[in-house]
Design an enzyme around this catalytic site. Structure first.
Site, PDB file in Angstrom:
ATOM      1  N   GLU A 153       0.826  -1.213   0.000  1.00  0.00           N
ATOM      2  CA  GLU A 153       0.000   0.000   0.000  1.00  0.00           C
ATOM      3  C   GLU A 153       0.859   1.261   0.000  1.00  0.00           C
ATOM      4  O   GLU A 153       2.088   1.218   0.168  1.00  0.00           O
ATOM      5  CB  GLU A 153      -0.953  -0.037   1.193  1.00  0.00           C
ATOM      6  CG  GLU A 153      -1.918  -1.209   1.065  1.00  0.00           C
ATOM      7  CD  GLU A 153      -3.045  -1.203   2.077  1.00  0.00           C
ATOM      8  OE1 GLU A 153      -2.945  -0.501   3.112  1.00  0.00           O
ATOM      9  OE2 GLU A 153      -4.033  -1.923   1.827  1.00  0.00           O
TER      10      GLU A 153
ATOM     11  N   GLU B   5      -1.682  -9.674  -6.374  1.00  0.00           N
ATOM     12  CA  GLU B   5      -1.596 -10.369  -7.667  1.00  0.00           C
ATOM     13  C   GLU B   5      -0.643  -9.634  -8.602  1.00  0.00           C
ATOM     14  O   GLU B   5       0.130 -10.254  -9.343  1.00  0.00           O
ATOM     15  CB  GLU B   5      -2.973 -10.441  -8.348  1.00  0.00           C
ATOM     16  CG  GLU B   5      -4.020 -11.181  -7.550  1.00  0.00           C
ATOM     17  CD  GLU B   5      -4.831 -10.260  -6.652  1.00  0.00           C
ATOM     18  OE1 GLU B   5      -4.240  -9.401  -5.960  1.00  0.00           O
ATOM     19  OE2 GLU B   5      -6.057 -10.406  -6.631  1.00  0.00           O
TER      20      GLU B   5
HETATM   21  N1  THU Z   1      -6.097  -6.013  -2.859  1.00  0.00           N
HETATM   22  C1  THU Z   1      -5.309  -6.983  -3.400  1.00  0.00           C
HETATM   23  O1  THU Z   1      -4.139  -7.131  -3.026  1.00  0.00           O
HETATM   24  N2  THU Z   1      -5.848  -7.774  -4.368  1.00  0.00           N
HETATM   25  C2  THU Z   1      -7.131  -7.669  -4.822  1.00  0.00           C
HETATM   26  O2  THU Z   1      -7.511  -8.378  -5.746  1.00  0.00           O
HETATM   27  C3  THU Z   1      -8.057  -6.725  -4.209  1.00  0.00           C
HETATM   28  C4  THU Z   1      -7.455  -5.761  -3.258  1.00  0.00           C
HETATM   29  C5  THU Z   1      -5.524  -5.153  -1.819  1.00  0.00           C
HETATM   30  C6  THU Z   1      -5.227  -3.763  -2.271  1.00  0.00           C
HETATM   31  C7  THU Z   1      -5.274  -2.999  -0.969  1.00  0.00           C
HETATM   32  O3  THU Z   1      -4.011  -3.050  -0.359  1.00  0.00           O
HETATM   33  C8  THU Z   1      -6.264  -3.761  -0.114  1.00  0.00           C
HETATM   34  O4  THU Z   1      -6.426  -5.019  -0.748  1.00  0.00           O
HETATM   35  C9  THU Z   1      -7.615  -3.086   0.029  1.00  0.00           C
HETATM   36  O5  THU Z   1      -8.142  -2.772  -1.184  1.00  0.00           O
END
Ligand code: THU
Length: 127
Positions: free
Chosen positions: A44, A55
């Site tokens: 993040e 992913e």
């Molecule tokens: N996130 C993922 O890593 N993969 C996904 O397919 C959906 C969302 C993460 C991004 C962010 O750090 C957190 O989940 C909340 O959206």
């Protein structure tokens, strides 16, 4: 590796997530054509849209390691019961011909989905 083992590897990858803003840790592994397994976790950013999904990191890991075709991607979060890949990540999977997406089913076991079902009518190379 079995689907259950891939999911376990994705869960292990989630431990490396950097998710101080959402507190949603996500782990993924991409399986290359060679059979090699590449982990990734979400990364993040204080500027929210700069966040990388698990992913995206796993796919980048595989491609930067020389893979050009991916057999499968497994995704899991230890913080929610089930997580489906976002739209952008489905498109990222399509770029490298991912066939199957392995997710955690309601019983905690692996559940396999065809990318074709998750992203029908995908945008492909127009040339
Ligand atoms: N996130 C993922 O890593 N993969 C996904 O397919 C959906 C969302 C993460 C991004 C962010 O750090 C957190 O989940 C909340 O959206």
């Amino acid at each position: 590796m079995t689907d259950a083992e891939l999911l376990a590897a994705a869960r292990e990858a989630a431990a490396t997530a950097y998710a101080p803003y959402s507190s949603l840790r996500v782990g993924a592994v991409a399986v290359g054509e060679s059979g090699a397994v590449y982990p990734g976790a979400n990364v993040e950013n204080a500027a929210f849209p700069s966040t990388l999904c698990a992913e995206a990191v796993a796919i980048g890991h595989a491609v930067a390691s020389g893979e050009r075709r991916l057999r499968a991607v497994a995704v899991i979060s230890p913080d929610v019961q089930s997580i489906f890949p976002c739209g952008q990540c489905r498109q990222r999977m399509a770029e490298f011909q991912v066939e199957r997406v392995i997710l955690e089913g309601p019983d905690g076991g692996p559940e396999s989905h065809l990318l074709e079902e998750l992203l029908p009518g995908r945008f492909t190379d127009w040339r």
